[in-house]
Write an enzyme that holds these catalytic residues in place. Structure first.
Site, mmCIF file in Angstrom:
data_model
loop_
_atom_site.group_PDB
_atom_site.id
_atom_site.type_symbol
_atom_site.label_atom_id
_atom_site.label_comp_id
_atom_site.label_asym_id
_atom_site.label_seq_id
_atom_site.Cartn_x
_atom_site.Cartn_y
_atom_site.Cartn_z
ATOM 1 N N GLY A 27 0.842 -1.194 0.000
ATOM 2 C CA GLY A 27 0.000 0.000 0.000
ATOM 3 C C GLY A 27 0.879 1.245 0.000
ATOM 4 O O GLY A 27 1.895 1.307 -0.695
ATOM 5 N N LYS A 73 -2.596 -5.590 -5.864
ATOM 6 C CA LYS A 73 -1.528 -4.633 -5.512
ATOM 7 C C LYS A 73 -0.164 -5.280 -5.627
ATOM 8 O O LYS A 73 0.774 -4.699 -6.176
ATOM 9 C CB LYS A 73 -1.713 -4.143 -4.072
ATOM 10 C CG LYS A 73 -2.829 -3.160 -3.898
ATOM 11 C CD LYS A 73 -2.846 -2.680 -2.461
ATOM 12 C CE LYS A 73 -3.815 -1.539 -2.306
ATOM 13 N NZ LYS A 73 -3.904 -1.071 -0.925
ATOM 14 N N ALA A 122 -2.617 -7.870 11.714
ATOM 15 C CA ALA A 122 -1.609 -8.487 10.827
ATOM 16 C C ALA A 122 -0.201 -8.234 11.371
ATOM 17 O O ALA A 122 0.677 -9.102 11.293
ATOM 18 C CB ALA A 122 -1.747 -7.933 9.414
ATOM 19 N N ARG A 123 0.014 -7.061 11.959
ATOM 20 C CA ARG A 123 1.343 -6.772 12.520
ATOM 21 C C ARG A 123 1.686 -7.742 13.657
ATOM 22 O O ARG A 123 2.807 -8.218 13.769
ATOM 23 C CB ARG A 123 1.394 -5.346 13.063
ATOM 24 C CG ARG A 123 1.483 -4.289 11.993
ATOM 25 C CD ARG A 123 1.649 -2.948 12.674
ATOM 26 N NE ARG A 123 1.889 -1.904 11.738
ATOM 27 C CZ ARG A 123 1.002 -0.952 11.432
ATOM 28 N NH1 ARG A 123 -0.170 -0.938 12.009
ATOM 29 N NH2 ARG A 123 1.308 -0.023 10.562
ATOM 30 N N CYS A 162 5.205 -5.922 23.063
ATOM 31 C CA CYS A 162 5.705 -5.620 24.416
ATOM 32 C C CYS A 162 4.982 -4.432 25.031
ATOM 33 O O CYS A 162 4.927 -4.288 26.248
ATOM 34 C CB CYS A 162 7.201 -5.322 24.363
ATOM 35 S SG CYS A 162 8.213 -6.799 24.399
ATOM 36 N N CYS A 174 -24.334 6.635 27.419
ATOM 37 C CA CYS A 174 -25.587 7.398 27.464
ATOM 38 C C CYS A 174 -25.569 8.526 26.428
ATOM 39 O O CYS A 174 -26.601 8.894 25.886
ATOM 40 C CB CYS A 174 -25.848 7.945 28.873
ATOM 41 S SG CYS A 174 -24.489 8.895 29.500
HETATM 42 N N1 LIG Z 1 -3.171 -9.518 6.558
HETATM 43 C C1 LIG Z 1 -2.651 -8.906 5.499
HETATM 44 N N2 LIG Z 1 -2.000 -9.608 4.552
HETATM 45 C C2 LIG Z 1 -1.478 -8.989 3.476
HETATM 46 N N3 LIG Z 1 -1.581 -7.667 3.259
HETATM 47 C C3 LIG Z 1 -2.230 -6.925 4.150
HETATM 48 C C4 LIG Z 1 -2.792 -7.514 5.326
HETATM 49 N N4 LIG Z 1 -3.379 -6.528 6.049
HETATM 50 C C5 LIG Z 1 -3.185 -5.383 5.359
HETATM 51 N N5 LIG Z 1 -2.498 -5.606 4.223
HETATM 52 C C6 LIG Z 1 -2.110 -4.618 3.210
HETATM 53 O O1 LIG Z 1 -1.305 -3.618 3.782
HETATM 54 C C7 LIG Z 1 -1.420 -2.446 2.969
HETATM 55 C C8 LIG Z 1 -1.388 -1.237 3.858
HETATM 56 O O2 LIG Z 1 -1.362 -0.111 3.042
HETATM 57 P P1 LIG Z 1 -2.085 1.258 3.363
HETATM 58 O O3 LIG Z 1 -1.891 1.611 4.781
HETATM 59 O O4 LIG Z 1 -1.655 2.260 2.364
HETATM 60 O O5 LIG Z 1 -3.607 0.874 3.195
HETATM 61 P P2 LIG Z 1 -4.586 0.990 1.948
HETATM 62 O O6 LIG Z 1 -5.658 -0.042 2.169
HETATM 63 O O7 LIG Z 1 -3.848 0.923 0.657
HETATM 64 O O8 LIG Z 1 -5.148 2.443 2.099
HETATM 65 P P3 LIG Z 1 -6.409 2.992 2.949
HETATM 66 O O9 LIG Z 1 -6.558 2.071 4.139
HETATM 67 O O10 LIG Z 1 -5.961 4.353 3.347
HETATM 68 O O11 LIG Z 1 -7.567 2.937 2.024
HETATM 69 C C9 LIG Z 1 -2.687 -2.573 2.153
HETATM 70 O O12 LIG Z 1 -2.369 -2.659 0.791
HETATM 71 C C10 LIG Z 1 -3.306 -3.848 2.678
HETATM 72 O O13 LIG Z 1 -3.953 -4.611 1.665
HETATM 73 ZN ZN LIG Z 2 7.172 -8.722 23.578
#
Ligand SMILES: Nc1ncnc2c1ncn2[C@@H]1O[C@H](COP(=O)(O)OP(=O)(O)OP(=O)(O)O)[C@@H](O)[C@H]1O
Ligand SMILES: [Zn+2]
Length: 578
Positions: A27, A73, A122-123, A162, A174
């Site tokens: 992204g 992408k 995902a992170r 952490c 409320c």
């Molecule tokens: N679990 C995952 N596996 C693979 N790719 C992921 C996962 N979660 C998120 N991504 C990818 O990480 C990228 C993050 O990019 P970015 O923050 O620019 O988000 P975006 O979706 O392109 O933009 P926005 O959220 O602003 O519309 C995205 O392309 C998203 O598809």
């Molecule tokens: Zn840790």
């Protein structure tokens, strides 16, 4: 490239050419990163992204052009980046990094992993896989002008988990249900309304027991699901914006309010003939247009979706957003709050902070610099913790006149349940909790597990993932105290594991009665680890302490991007359910 080789030196240049690296996300940050990596001489790159290109990505994801809209992408990023260096080997996967094929063994093949993700879930998953595979991870994130890069290495630095990633906002329940005074309150309410009508009805904050005589006036209309969609939409409209408001006025709920809410009488509105969905999304609707949008959205969602009953709000789902913008605007009319365009509502509903291409570019550049440092180290005795930095971008020049602030990486947190494998206390109402709630809210949503296995002593009571024992699924509907093996009670220690993440933890259950108010009955409350410790400490007698946030709710509108320390609320803020 030869200038670069002269600047980096032959040794590092060779290492860069040879290093096999994984980039997760293509992204805003990922596009910049891939371009930088290829132009820096990396020749063996794998990139994974689950998404396709949206027109809204084109303003900052510069590898993509309008002809790519709708395409993967990862695949387009690969094709375009190859043009910078056709000799490079770039492998692209249009997939979720959480799928089982990206296993610990898969991660082990890489010298480095670089995250360019936009969500905590995902992170956390990549964090665990990198720890398990013992591969350094270069983590990144941006939120508008703020951004940061850090490096994680098993055993020597802090891991991604952490510290608590606390970003949820808290609004008094409320205010949402009865006394909104800002558009954000109306939008939170509208999202709950979406859940009430089209999602898991009983999980909505607005749900009330149909058998209750004092229930809100809209409940009967909401449950009249066998009516034709258009008639149902009109009934729900009357329930939400006319009958319920009138009822509250009649029982003098608002007698001290400075502005009296005004019911909207549907029969008195001259509805516009054209469907509102085609209108410009920057326009603010009239009352009539908002009413028409609401009726259209309800009928269209019911007419087009087989999943009604389990839908979850997604700001990028056009009909869901139309519904939420219309419902929020109608509520704003009722409470005389300035109304907003669909575009503005989408920003609030998705808690979008506009992404800034320059911040993404800075952060992606810093990631490559950290990658150089890690590769340089490979054969030397110094560690990642000593050499790499956590760098954050300030919004403006700080007291020392700097915008980019590199600081030392922190050591692992000995209390971290991920990298230090500490036992965690989990407080909840044992007799009021099902295993399903524990799995969904605590293990998956909160603890970031992907395919959990739950055991009491030697008894496995639930498992997910490949070869999972299907017969254990019957336990999901059971209350914790009714589970096999004697059930879960106060001080029971549960083992929770995710083999795909090489993750395991022990949870010591504390039977806890949340001091819920009537409005909170539908929600599931729990306290985990430090929150439970804080709760206990707060119960110690203190002089003159006012408990002010009894009826707060946590609104799950996490923007998903990691924040800089200065921008992070304290962990205690995250779930202020006292
Ligand atoms: N679990 C995952 N596996 C693979 N790719 C992921 C996962 N979660 C998120 N991504 C990818 O990480 C990228 C993050 O990019 P970015 O923050 O620019 O988000 P975006 O979706 O392109 O933009 P926005 O959220 O602003 O519309 C995205 O392309 C998203 O598809
Ligand atoms: Zn840790």
């Amino acid at each position: 490239m030869s200038f670069l080789a002269a600047a980096l030196g032959d040794d590092l240049t060779l290492k860069i050419h040879a290093a096999k690296i994984l980039v997760v996300g293509a992204g805003g940050i990922g596009c910049e990163l891939l371009k930088n990596l290829v132009l820096s001489g990396f020749e063996n790159i794998t990139i994974v992204d689950l998404d396709t290109i949206d027109v809204s990505n084109l303003n900052r994801q510069f590898l993509f052009r309008s002809q790519h809209v709708g395409m993967s992408k990862a695949i387009v990023a690969r094709e375009v980046a190859l043009q910078f260096n056709p000799k490079a080997t770039i492998t692209a996967h249009h997939e979720n990094i959480k799928t089982s094929r990206y296993s610990i063994e898969y991660f082990e093949q890489f010298a480095l992993v670089l995250n360019a993700l936009d969500n905590v879930d995902a992170r956390k998953h990549v964090n665990r896989l990198c720890l398990a595979a013992n591969v350094p991870l270069i983590e990144s994130g941006t939120t508008g002008y703020l951004g940061q890069v850090s490096v994680i290495q098993k055993g020597t630095t802090e891991c991604y988990e952490c510290t608590e990633k606390a970003t949820a906002k808290v609004y008094p329940i409320c205010t949402i249900r009865s006394t909104p005074d800002k558009m954000v309150h109306c939008i939170v309410w509208a999202k709950e309304c979406y859940k009430l009508l089209f999602g898991k009805t009983a999980d909505s904050m607005l749900y009330e027991d149909p058998a209750n005589e004092d229930k809100s006036a809209f409940m009967d209309q909401v449950l009249a699901r066998d009516l034709p969609p258009a008639e149902y939409a009109r009934g729900v409209f009357r329930g939400l914006f006319e009958d319920e408001i009138q009822k509250k006025l009649d029982i003098k709920t608002y007698k001290t309010a400075t502005k009296m809410p005004q019911p909207i009488v549907l029969a008195n509105l001259a509805l516009p003939p054209a469907p509102v969905a085609n209108w410009n999304d920057r326009m603010v609707w009239s009352l009539e247009a908002a009413a028409q949008a609401f009726l259209d959205a309800v009928a269209a969602i019911l007419g087009s979706n087989d999943d009604v009953g389990s839908l979850e709000f997604d700001k990028d789902d056009v009909l869901a957003m139309l519904f939420v913008a219309a419902a929020a605007n109608l509520r704003a009319h009722v409470f005389q709050i300035p109304t907003e365009s669909l575009f503005a509502c989408k920003g609030i509903a998705g808690n979008i902070i506009p992404a800034i291409a320059t911040t993404n570019a800075i952060v992606a550049g810093l990631q490559v610099l950290e990658a150089f440092k890690i590769l340089r180290l490979a054969a030397k005795s110094a560690s990642v913790a000593e050499t790499c930095k956590y760098t954050y971008c300030n919004r403006s020049w700080d007291g020392r006149g700097v915008l980019l602030n590199p600081v030392a990486l922190s050591a692992p947190n000995p209390k971290c349940f991920v990298c230090s494998r500490q036992v965690l206390d989990l407080a909840l109402l044992v007799k009021g909790t099902t295993l399903q709630q524990l799995v969904d809210h605590v293990l998956k949503k909160r603890m970031g597990m992907n395919a959990p296995t739950v055991s009491i002593g030697a008894n496995t009571i639930y498992e997910e993932g490949e070869d999972a024992e299907e017969s254990l699924r019957v336990n999901l509907a059971k209350r914790l105290d009714e589970l096999p093996g004697g059930g879960i009670h106060h001080d029971t220690v549960l083992t929770v594991e995710d083999f795909s993440q090489d993750f395991n933890s022990s949870l010591c259950i504390k039977d806890w009665v949340p001091p819920a108010k009537a409005e909170e009955e539908a929600s599931f409350n729990f306290l985990l680890g430090p929150e439970w410790a804080k709760w206990k400490a707060d119960q110690e007698p203190k002089a003159d302490v006012t408990m002010h946030d009894d009826d707060d709710i946590v609104v799950d509108d996490t923007p998903g991007k990691r924040k800089t320390p200065s921008d992070m609320p304290s962990p205690a803020h995250k779930r202020a359910k006292h």
